[in-house]
Design an enzyme around this catalytic site. Structure first.
Site, mmCIF file in Angstrom:
data_model
loop_
_atom_site.group_PDB
_atom_site.id
_atom_site.type_symbol
_atom_site.label_atom_id
_atom_site.label_comp_id
_atom_site.label_asym_id
_atom_site.label_seq_id
_atom_site.Cartn_x
_atom_site.Cartn_y
_atom_site.Cartn_z
ATOM 1 N N GLU A 291 15.913 11.868 -9.604
ATOM 2 C CA GLU A 291 14.474 11.743 -9.863
ATOM 3 C C GLU A 291 13.808 10.972 -8.740
ATOM 4 O OE1 GLU A 291 13.642 10.905 -13.943
ATOM 5 O OE2 GLU A 291 11.858 9.727 -13.473
ATOM 6 N N ASP B 262 10.123 9.185 -8.366
ATOM 7 C CA ASP B 262 8.995 8.806 -9.220
ATOM 8 C C ASP B 262 7.812 8.253 -8.429
ATOM 9 O OD1 ASP B 262 10.196 9.414 -11.598
ATOM 10 O OD2 ASP B 262 10.864 7.385 -12.026
ATOM 11 N N GLU C 284 4.479 6.419 -10.172
ATOM 12 C CA GLU C 284 3.811 6.045 -11.408
ATOM 13 C C GLU C 284 2.642 5.120 -11.088
ATOM 14 O OE1 GLU C 284 7.622 6.210 -14.457
ATOM 15 O OE2 GLU C 284 6.841 4.260 -13.832
ATOM 16 N N HIS D 122 3.892 2.385 -8.673
ATOM 17 C CA HIS D 122 5.298 2.055 -8.939
ATOM 18 C C HIS D 122 6.149 3.255 -8.514
ATOM 19 C CE1 HIS D 122 8.604 0.239 -11.431
ATOM 20 N NE2 HIS D 122 8.958 1.514 -11.543
ATOM 21 N N THR D 123 7.077 3.052 -7.594
ATOM 22 C CA THR D 123 7.957 4.141 -7.153
ATOM 23 C C THR D 123 9.400 3.804 -7.479
ATOM 24 O OG1 THR D 123 8.371 3.280 -4.914
ATOM 25 C CG2 THR D 123 6.370 4.589 -5.233
ATOM 26 N N ASN D 124 10.189 4.841 -7.719
ATOM 27 C CA ASN D 124 11.607 4.637 -8.017
ATOM 28 C C ASN D 124 12.368 5.891 -7.620
ATOM 29 O OD1 ASN D 124 13.949 3.433 -8.892
ATOM 30 N ND2 ASN D 124 13.338 3.263 -11.043
ATOM 31 N N ASP E 153 16.878 1.799 -10.611
ATOM 32 C CA ASP E 153 16.837 0.397 -10.163
ATOM 33 C C ASP E 153 16.496 0.283 -8.681
ATOM 34 O OD1 ASP E 153 17.545 -0.377 -12.735
ATOM 35 O OD2 ASP E 153 19.688 -0.362 -12.274
ATOM 36 N N GLU F 71 13.183 0.174 -7.400
ATOM 37 C CA GLU F 71 11.725 0.114 -7.500
ATOM 38 C C GLU F 71 11.083 -0.516 -6.263
ATOM 39 O OE1 GLU F 71 13.819 -1.241 -9.684
ATOM 40 O OE2 GLU F 71 13.436 -0.432 -11.702
ATOM 41 N N ARG G 223 17.688 -10.636 -9.074
ATOM 42 C CA ARG G 223 18.059 -9.461 -9.851
ATOM 43 C C ARG G 223 19.468 -8.979 -9.516
ATOM 44 N NH1 ARG G 223 14.586 -3.841 -9.716
ATOM 45 N NH2 ARG G 223 15.821 -2.646 -11.207
#
Length: 289
Positions: free
Chosen positions: A104, A106, A108, A121-123, A131, A133, A279
């Site tokens: 995927e 993304d 958003e 927001h991209t991923n 994970d 982002e 993280r």
């Protein structure tokens, strides 16, 4: 008097001309290219297929899915986002495969209070793992007019553009053990939904349903890609012109676009997973190095 041969020629030429005109007229047609996937009437195709409207109210949002799947592609969509108070809402434009091990890419758009900027927001998911982002603040108001958002995905790199300006690049690093998106065909999706548990300031600002319905507009969808047909990519079968196009052969950004990428990431990036040591206490993902 026309002979049967001349008549057939005239009919053939006429049909070719009609098809050519149809291809021109139907260059952007949501009826032809997409199915409304969900929303129970909240997604509507207008203006003879040229415009898509997705809406969201307290009961449901809405979304679409392309009829075709692609194995490598350049996808463009012009989008005009929700104006005014869009807090809690998420508008998406992305490509994705099917299944638990999905791939995927993304984009958003996280809504915000009136006057505050949207967060982009991209991923990137590979083999079901995301994970990755990165988030950006747009340098213009995306609610007053349409802007073009582009996903380019080829055997060498993935790039995301806003009005032709690159904001993110993810290169094929399989040789270093980093999975890449090159095995599963992906369809194009767009949706509008409520995510006020996390979308705006980590969920602190909730959706104001008195201002519903919220509406996002889409137009000028373009797909230049390797279409997935009968279990095979048209690029592999040799029946596609895509393999001769610049987007397919591009291995890295040219110098000017690379400078644009650096500038956008310096001035407008607000989160990068590759800088989030809290993280990843055991070490950043391999591609970050």
């Amino acid at each position: 008097m026309s002979t049967p041969f001349n008549t057939k020629c005239m009919l053939y030429l006429t049909s070719v001309l009609i098809l050519s005109c149809m291809k021109f007229v139907l260059a952007t047609n949501f009826y032809r290219d997409f199915d409304i996937l969900w929303g129970n009437g909240r997604g509507n195709i207008l203006n003879n297929g040229k415009v898509l409207m997705l809406s969201l109210d307290e009961s449901s949002g809405s979304g679409i899915q392309s009829k075709r799947a692609y194995m490598f592609s350049r996808i463009d969509m012009q989008i005009k986002l929700i104006s005014g108070n869009s807090a809690g809402t998420v508008t998406t434009f992305y490509v994705a495969s099917e299944g638990d091990k999905r791939d995927e890419i993304d984009i958003e758009f996280l809504g915000n209070l009136t006057g505050d900027p949207y967060t982009v927001h991209t991923n990137i998911y590979t083999k079901g793992k995301g994970d990755r982002e990165q988030q950006f603040r747009l340098w213009f108001d995306p609610t007053t007019s349409f802007h073009t958002y582009t996903i380019t995905w080829n055997p060498f790199m993935i790039a995301i553009y806003v009005d032709g300006t690159p904001i993110r690049v993810f290169k094929n690093m399989e040789s270093s053990g980093v999975p890449y998106i090159n095995e599963l065909p992906m369809k194009v999706y767009a949706s509008l939904w409520n995510a006020d548990q996390w979308a705006t300031r980590g969920g602190a600002i909730k959706t104001n349903w008195t201002e519903a319905p919220f509406i996002t507009w889409f137009r000028n969808f373009k797909a230049r890609g390797c279409v997935w047909m009968n279990g095979e990519s048209t690029c592999n079968s040799g029946s596609s012109k895509s393999i001769n196009q610049d987007w397919y052969k591009q291995k890295e950004l040219d110098l000017s676009r690379n400078e644009m990428l650096k500038l956008v990431q310096h001035k407008h990036m607000v989160y990068n997973y590759c800088n989030d040591f809290n993280r990843f206490p055991l070490g950043l993902p391999q591609e970050c190095h």
